[in-house]
Design an enzyme around this catalytic site. Sequence first.
Site, PDB file in Angstrom:
ATOM      1  CE1 TYR A   1      -7.641  11.341  -8.814  1.00 30.35           C
ATOM      2  CE2 TYR A   1      -7.916  13.244 -10.248  1.00 30.35           C
ATOM      3  CZ  TYR A   1      -7.529  11.929 -10.058  1.00 30.35           C
ATOM      4  OH  TYR A   1      -7.024  11.204 -11.113  1.00 30.35           O
TER       5      TYR A   1
ATOM      6  CE  LYS B   1      -4.027  12.182  -9.746  1.00 22.63           C
ATOM      7  NZ  LYS B   1      -3.109  11.048  -9.948  1.00 22.63           N
TER       8      LYS B   1
ATOM      9  CG  ASP C   1      -1.765   1.175   1.416  1.00 26.26           C
ATOM     10  OD1 ASP C   1      -1.505   2.208   0.759  1.00 26.26           O
ATOM     11  OD2 ASP C   1      -2.725   1.095   2.192  1.00 26.26           O
ATOM     12  CB  VAL C   2       2.069   3.553  -2.689  1.00 28.12           C
ATOM     13  CG1 VAL C   2       2.569   2.482  -3.635  1.00 28.12           C
ATOM     14  CG2 VAL C   2       0.761   4.171  -3.167  1.00 28.12           C
TER      15      VAL C   2
END
Length: 241
Positions: free
Chosen positions: A139, A143, A39-40
Amino acid sequence: MGEAGASVVVNYRSDQSSAEQLVASLKNRGGQAFAYQADVSKPDDCAGLFDAVAEHFGGVDIVVADAGIQRDKPFTEMSLAEWQQVLEVNLTGQFVCAQAAVRCFRRQGHDPGRSKALGKVIFTSSVHQEIPWAGHANYAVAKSGLKMLMQTMAQELAPEKIRVNAIAPGAIKTDINRAAWETPAASAKLLKLIPYGRIGEPEDVAQAAVWLASDASDYVVGTTLFVDGGMMLYPKFREGG
Ligand code: BGC
């Protein structure tokens, strides 16, 4: 990447069978591959992932950091947990993997016969590093943060011949946005945002990643490559302005 000759580690968080299937297909075509669960968003998992790569392949030359999730909510309904989870996976996860990768590149040293660069990091951003997105504050912020992480790393590491770039996909047919393309009505609505008239396929992004990882792009440093069918071109302006 496998078809282009790379040995591949397929990292997955929960979908072991898809990862194993991909590994089997790479091996069937004569490549070297293995799957690893990490799980990064958990730094210890990432450390384990890079240890496993070093053990299997002796090192790492290319990292494509592409884990990403959405937890969409109108701004005032978004919980702190939803905000943090998206930042942890989409931004911190890519930071942690990139940091581990750069440390590996340095340890290995440069072999110009192998590649002109010491190593390559490819982040997976989104058109939403530029386009604000109502209902997706977590989100879009992750980004846009990724864009600056990529540029800062690229500036810092270029003298060591480490190339850092990003791919910014538009709407690609994957699970993350299934609801936006699965039905004819949803797909027709989505296509209004895509001048090129089709929704992207995972292969569109993969080809860009292969190019960014290869010596063919050796002079490409600190760039975001948009793979979006023209989504960044404000298609609504065809109708006025
Ligand atoms: C998102 C998708 C969306 C696309 C275009 C991507 O980054 O994950 O859900 O369809 O951007 O808006």
